[in-house]
Write an enzyme that holds these catalytic residues in place. Sequence first.
Site, mmCIF file in Angstrom:
data_model
loop_
_atom_site.group_PDB
_atom_site.id
_atom_site.type_symbol
_atom_site.label_atom_id
_atom_site.label_comp_id
_atom_site.label_asym_id
_atom_site.label_seq_id
_atom_site.Cartn_x
_atom_site.Cartn_y
_atom_site.Cartn_z
ATOM 1 N N ASP A 13 0.860 -1.182 0.000
ATOM 2 C CA ASP A 13 0.000 0.000 0.000
ATOM 3 C C ASP A 13 0.903 1.242 0.000
ATOM 4 O OD1 ASP A 13 -2.284 1.651 0.486
ATOM 5 O OD2 ASP A 13 -1.820 1.609 2.629
ATOM 6 N N ASP A 15 -0.140 5.126 0.718
ATOM 7 C CA ASP A 15 -0.311 6.120 1.778
ATOM 8 C C ASP A 15 -0.332 5.417 3.139
ATOM 9 O OD1 ASP A 15 -0.439 8.705 2.618
ATOM 10 O OD2 ASP A 15 -2.512 9.042 2.054
ATOM 11 N N ASP A 204 -1.550 -0.257 6.174
ATOM 12 C CA ASP A 204 -1.710 0.439 7.449
ATOM 13 C C ASP A 204 -3.146 0.409 7.953
ATOM 14 O OD1 ASP A 204 -2.431 2.187 5.287
ATOM 15 O OD2 ASP A 204 -2.486 3.837 6.726
HETATM 16 MG MG LIG Z 1 -2.837 3.151 3.402
#
Ligand SMILES: [Mg+2]
Length: 262
Positions: A13, A15, A204
């Site tokens: 991923d 961001d 995240d």
């Molecule tokens: Mg992310």
Amino acid sequence: MTAADVPAIWVVDLDGVVWRGREPIPGSAAAIARLQAEGRTVVFASNNSAYTAAELEAKLNAHGIRSLGHAVTSSMAASSLLHPGETVLVVGEAGVVEAVQAAGAEIRSEGPVDTVIVGITRRFDYAMLRTAARALHGGARLIATNTDSTFPGPDGLDPGNGSLVAAVATAGGRQPDAVAGKPHAPMVDLIQARYGPVGVVVGDRDDTDGRFARALGYDFALVLSGVVTEADLPIDPAPRWLAADLAHLLPPVPGYELTPGD
Ligand SMILES: [Mg+2]
């Protein structure tokens, strides 16, 4: 993670893993370069539909990262649902337009069309909403590149594409026929077709990355450099691995001690 655990396929991923907004997350670019040097495939998976392939490559390059052709966006996943010659109304940015054209579909500025695709755009306005809604009233199907309700902006949460999709769906009287991005089937199918059944997703968030890993049948590695913090634990799906950031997820290099701040 020990050296024996390191898989061949890493779906990363962006961001919250590689960068936070405009700020690089320290150590992530070096960790990616190390994986690539060791012969692993690092796949960059983004739900941001606005990027063209070249724009995403340029942003990665600006952070000292090479994609080596392994970047996948929700626009690419959405366009995998199109067939050549299909007519499409696009609410979105250049990333959606590029992916739709690559699929051989024909972009129209108003209905009747076969399909309306909604991706994030800061130019969203009432006229655009009306045009999209009328195309849906005329029988078009609705594809959302993704339905993330918000995303982190520089000074707070900004409206995500899910907010635009909700407006179009409400005015058009039709819920999305498909959602393309993580953790949904089009992105899962695209990744599995290209990279096979075994890998790890590094992310995240439990709601997108964790569920994406589960849908892929890949392991989930959670990093605490983005949305989920230590205070949110435990989460479901539970990660197989947990680390402060991508750099600390990798097994230590013999003879090289990580120091605080690395
Ligand atoms: Mg992310």
